[in-house]
Design an enzyme around this catalytic site. Structure first.
Site, PDB file in Angstrom:
ATOM      1  N   HIS A  72       0.846  -1.199   0.000  1.00 34.89           N
ATOM      2  CA  HIS A  72       0.000   0.000   0.000  1.00 34.89           C
ATOM      3  C   HIS A  72       0.878   1.246   0.000  1.00 34.89           C
ATOM      4  O   HIS A  72       1.771   1.388   0.834  1.00 34.89           O
ATOM      5  CB  HIS A  72      -0.908   0.018   1.236  1.00 34.89           C
ATOM      6  CG  HIS A  72      -2.116  -0.847   1.087  1.00 34.89           C
ATOM      7  ND1 HIS A  72      -3.274  -0.647   1.799  1.00 34.89           N
ATOM      8  CD2 HIS A  72      -2.356  -1.925   0.296  1.00 34.89           C
ATOM      9  CE1 HIS A  72      -4.172  -1.566   1.469  1.00 34.89           C
ATOM     10  NE2 HIS A  72      -3.631  -2.348   0.566  1.00 34.89           N
ATOM     11  N   TYR A 201      -9.671   5.719   6.625  1.00 32.29           N
ATOM     12  CA  TYR A 201      -9.907   6.173   8.000  1.00 32.29           C
ATOM     13  C   TYR A 201     -10.957   7.279   7.944  1.00 32.29           C
ATOM     14  O   TYR A 201     -10.707   8.333   7.350  1.00 32.29           O
ATOM     15  CB  TYR A 201      -8.615   6.715   8.620  1.00 32.29           C
ATOM     16  CG  TYR A 201      -7.587   5.655   8.923  1.00 32.29           C
ATOM     17  CD1 TYR A 201      -7.400   5.194  10.229  1.00 32.29           C
ATOM     18  CD2 TYR A 201      -6.789   5.105   7.924  1.00 32.29           C
ATOM     19  CE1 TYR A 201      -6.449   4.236  10.530  1.00 32.29           C
ATOM     20  CE2 TYR A 201      -5.831   4.138   8.214  1.00 32.29           C
ATOM     21  CZ  TYR A 201      -5.676   3.711   9.514  1.00 32.29           C
ATOM     22  OH  TYR A 201      -4.738   2.748   9.807  1.00 32.29           O
ATOM     23  N   PRO A 293      -5.096   0.806  18.354  1.00 30.60           N
ATOM     24  CA  PRO A 293      -4.777   0.294  17.012  1.00 30.60           C
ATOM     25  C   PRO A 293      -4.911   1.310  15.888  1.00 30.60           C
ATOM     26  O   PRO A 293      -4.578   0.993  14.742  1.00 30.60           O
ATOM     27  CB  PRO A 293      -5.787  -0.848  16.840  1.00 30.60           C
ATOM     28  CG  PRO A 293      -6.926  -0.489  17.734  1.00 30.60           C
ATOM     29  CD  PRO A 293      -6.313   0.199  18.917  1.00 30.60           C
ATOM     30  N   LYS A 297       0.504   0.451  15.029  1.00 24.52           N
ATOM     31  CA  LYS A 297       1.859   0.475  15.555  1.00 24.52           C
ATOM     32  C   LYS A 297       2.238  -0.731  16.413  1.00 24.52           C
ATOM     33  O   LYS A 297       3.430  -0.996  16.611  1.00 24.52           O
ATOM     34  CB  LYS A 297       2.076   1.738  16.405  1.00 24.52           C
ATOM     35  CG  LYS A 297       2.053   3.019  15.633  1.00 24.52           C
ATOM     36  CD  LYS A 297       3.245   3.141  14.718  1.00 24.52           C
ATOM     37  CE  LYS A 297       2.837   3.744  13.406  1.00 24.52           C
ATOM     38  NZ  LYS A 297       3.515   3.274  12.248  1.00 24.52           N
ATOM     39  N   TYR A 385       3.217   7.006   9.965  1.00 33.96           N
ATOM     40  CA  TYR A 385       2.499   5.799   9.574  1.00 33.96           C
ATOM     41  C   TYR A 385       3.437   4.754   8.984  1.00 33.96           C
ATOM     42  O   TYR A 385       3.338   3.569   9.293  1.00 33.96           O
ATOM     43  CB  TYR A 385       1.403   6.143   8.563  1.00 33.96           C
ATOM     44  CG  TYR A 385       0.317   5.094   8.471  1.00 33.96           C
ATOM     45  CD1 TYR A 385      -0.873   5.245   9.174  1.00 33.96           C
ATOM     46  CD2 TYR A 385       0.480   3.947   7.696  1.00 33.96           C
ATOM     47  CE1 TYR A 385      -1.873   4.274   9.101  1.00 33.96           C
ATOM     48  CE2 TYR A 385      -0.509   2.990   7.627  1.00 33.96           C
ATOM     49  CZ  TYR A 385      -1.682   3.155   8.325  1.00 33.96           C
ATOM     50  OH  TYR A 385      -2.666   2.202   8.269  1.00 33.96           O
TER      51      TYR A 385
END
Length: 391
Positions: A72, A201, A293, A297, A385
């Site tokens: 991704h 998200y 979550p 991480k 991220y």
């Protein structure tokens, strides 16, 4: 039984540590309280940072990940009906992430360990770590109905939050930092192709939602729910309808539905135990820290811990110096606290906080607008991220 490094826990952290130590010529024994089938079936996180991907490849554990994992190059943020894509490689100099379930990482590492003949004991329950502050620590454990002792030079506690390793550190020497959140995630696995090719998200007035995946044919989706929610209180149709609402966009996004094969509720918390070392006992992963979550991480922090520990042990073997071992806790905690900060920021930006005022709601939107409108803010998210360097 005698070894150099006793490893408690055959999750990805313990298994990878054993693999890295093998490569450095350091022997180890892995003790796992559950049976192999359980370890290879339990569902956990599924987003691997660039550093984690690189380490697995270098350790010879990346073949199936590269074949079946889903690379991704970004995520999508949704808010106020809008969609904004964060392009990771463009913002981080080429870094990205890989969607590959923790379950699969464990399968790969177990297969390598058993193929190479390294000691890996399933159904071996660690009972206590003894003499951690001496040069001869021991792990008492129960296996095949009998108690035994693993004598070692070092102990790696990779046994999770509820394991025994952390209990061996005297309370008077520790500090604990934690935060509980008044909401959790209701998660489902569904036999349906993902509705988007990257993770989504979504910040919505009704609560947070996440669209994720496990494979090209299996979707993983989450809804923010009140703390203590009973998963049985939500029917499949209610879950899909709520996901539809929270993931909606002004351009008419359509969510694919399919058969729900698993449902669960995950509580949300942040936790850090300091220090991560006591004598010759070293904590790694959930034994030392937990993150909500939202930032993906948890698994990656555990990998960072054992990479740091393996380097330190190899350095001791090669040079006789304990310098890196002595620095283990401080080295890991620098990365841990940055991950805690990132996960907290993502969580508080995207979730509907119970009792939040209209002012606080607008601040959430302002933070999202800032990311969408500022390359600097967007880069900070992308760097967090895709992951900070190990060590």
């Amino acid at each position: 039984m005698r070894t150099t490094v006793g490893i408690i826990g055959a999750g990805p952290a313990g298994l990878l540590l054993a693999r890295l130590l093998d490569g450095a010529g350091i022997d180890s024994v892995v003790l796992e309280s559950r049976d192999r089938a359980y370890v290879e079936q339990r569902q956990r996180a599924g987003v691997l940072e660039q550093g984690t991907v690189d380490v697995l490849r270098a350790a010879g554990a990346g073949e199936r990940m590269d074949r079946e994992g889903l690379p991704h190059d970004g995520i999508e943020l949704r808010f106020a009906g809008r969609r904004h894509r964060v392009d990771f490689p463009a913002l981080t100099g080429g870094r990205s992430v890989m969607v590959y379930a923790q379950t699969e990482v464990c399968k790969d590492l177990i297969a390598l360990r058993l193929r190479d003949g390294g000691p890996l004991l399933f159904d071996a329950e660690a009972l206590a770590v003894e003499d951690a502050a001496t040069d001869s620590p021991r792990v008492r454990f129960r296996h095949e109905g009998a108690e035994d002792v693993l004598e070692c030079d070092y102990v790696a506690g990779c046994d999770g939050f509820w394991g025994v390793a952390r209990k061996a550190i005297p309370a008077g020497l520790t500090r604990v930092f934690e935060r509980a959140y008044p909401f959790g995630w209701l998660g489902i696995l569904a036999d349906v192709a993902p509705s988007h090719d990257e993770l989504v998200y979504a910040r919505h007035d009704r609560g947070f939602a996440l669209l994720s995946m496990r494979s090209p044919s299996v979707s993983r989706l989450y809804l923010q729910v009140p703390e203590g929610t009973d998963v049985a209180a939500w029917s499949d149709d209610e879950i899909w309808s709520e996901l539809d609402r929270r993931l909606e966009t002004d351009d008419g996004f359509t969510l694919r539905r399919g058969a729900v094969t698993q449902k669960s509720v995950t509580p949300m918390r942040s936790y850090v135990h300091e220090p991560m070392r006591h004598g010759r006992l070293f904590l790694a992963g959930d034994a030392a820290h937990i993150v909500p979550p939202t930032g993906a991480k948890g698994l990656n922090l555990a990998i960072g811990d054992v990479v740091t520990l393996a380097r330190a042990l190899a350095h001791r073997k090669e040079t006789g110096s304990a310098e890196l071992l002595d620095a283990y806790s401080a080295t890991c905690l620098r990365r841990v606290w940055q991950a805690e900060r990132f996960s907290y920021d993502m969580t508080t930006m995207l979730h509907r906080i119970p009792g939040a005022t209209p002012f606080e709601d607008r601040l959430q939107l302002a933070r999202l607008e800032r990311i969408a409108g500022s390359r600097a803010a967007e880069t900070d998210l992308a760097e967090g991220y895709t992951g900070l360097p190990f060590g």
